[in-house]
Every structure is written in C-alpha cells, then in structure tokens.
Design a protein around this motif. Sequence first.
Motif, PDB file in Angstrom:
ATOM      1  N   CYS A  30     -16.218 -67.801 -18.119  1.00 21.38           N
ATOM      2  CA  CYS A  30     -16.134 -66.338 -17.307  1.00 21.38           C
ATOM      3  C   CYS A  30     -14.600 -65.857 -17.619  1.00 21.38           C
ATOM      4  CB  CYS A  30     -16.051 -67.023 -15.866  1.00 21.38           C
ATOM      5  SG  CYS A  30     -15.640 -65.650 -14.916  1.00 21.38           S
ATOM      6  N   CYS A  33     -12.318 -65.851 -14.112  1.00 18.84           N
ATOM      7  CA  CYS A  33     -11.799 -67.146 -13.465  1.00 18.84           C
ATOM      8  C   CYS A  33     -11.449 -68.169 -14.533  1.00 18.84           C
ATOM      9  CB  CYS A  33     -12.810 -67.768 -12.404  1.00 18.84           C
ATOM     10  SG  CYS A  33     -14.255 -68.530 -13.103  1.00 18.84           S
ATOM     11  N   HIS A  73     -18.847 -64.998 -14.079  1.00 19.25           N
ATOM     12  CA  HIS A  73     -19.634 -65.469 -13.011  1.00 19.25           C
ATOM     13  C   HIS A  73     -20.324 -64.236 -12.002  1.00 19.25           C
ATOM     14  CE1 HIS A  73     -17.412 -69.172 -13.845  1.00 19.25           C
ATOM     15  NE2 HIS A  73     -18.742 -69.602 -13.747  1.00 19.25           N
ATOM     16  N   CYS A  76     -17.560 -63.918  -9.140  1.00 23.91           N
ATOM     17  CA  CYS A  76     -16.419 -63.434  -9.737  1.00 23.91           C
ATOM     18  C   CYS A  76     -16.436 -61.976  -9.926  1.00 23.91           C
ATOM     19  CB  CYS A  76     -15.617 -64.151 -11.029  1.00 23.91           C
ATOM     20  SG  CYS A  76     -15.584 -65.848 -10.821  1.00 23.91           S
TER      21      CYS A  76
HETATM   22 ZN    ZN Z   1     -15.807 -66.976 -12.755  1.00 21.36          ZN
END
Ligand code: ZN
Length: 111
Positions: A30, A33, A73, A76
């Motif tokens: 990702c 994150c 994600h 996210c």
């Molecule tokens: Zn993420």
Amino acid sequence: MPIPRPDRSGSHQQQFRINKKKIYATQTVCGICGKPVDFSLKYPHPLSACIDHIIPIAKGGHPSDISNLQLAHWCCNRQKSDKLVEKQVFDQSLDLISNRILPQCYDWKNF
Ligand SMILES: [Zn+2]
C-alpha cells in the motif's frame, strides 16, 4: 457491450484500466500505509486493493497517468481523502501566518 466512445473520459478510463492492471501486477504494498495488500480480499472489504490517485484529480492530478497512480488499501484511500480536506484547511491558515512573517520584498524565484 456498448462500444466505448473515443471522448476524453473514455480514453482516460481505458488508460486507467491499463495502468491499474500494471500496478496490480507489479506492486504489492500500500502506497499510503506501507503494508502489504492482500489481493484475495475483495471490495467492500476495508483492506481490499484499490488504486489511489497520489495527487487527487480534484487537486489537478492526472486522472489516468501511471505516475499519479499507486496501489493502496481501500480504507487507506478513504482516510487519505479525509486528511487532504483537513490539510487543505491547515495549509490555508499556514499561508496567512507565513505572509506576515516573511519579508515582502524577497524574490523566491532565485531559490
Ligand atoms: Zn494501506
């Protein structure tokens, strides 16, 4: 299947789909994150894979260029959109403060 029209949104959608496939094939982490993305999870799972616009289209980011796209994600991506709204307000107040502190005659172009 309707034939896609060769208008702007159509070509962007096509380019976006191509780049989305490339990113799904080459990226595993990702971009927001930094944790791995599990491709077996499907939307609407919060940790499902999605494509994030690094610079949001609303901020002048390119809608389909691969340099503006990253793996993320789903959750996210949602959180990032919320943060950007907060950041925008924060940046605006910072500008107001810095305008008073910085010398008005300074030529920043030489920087
Ligand atoms: Zn993420």
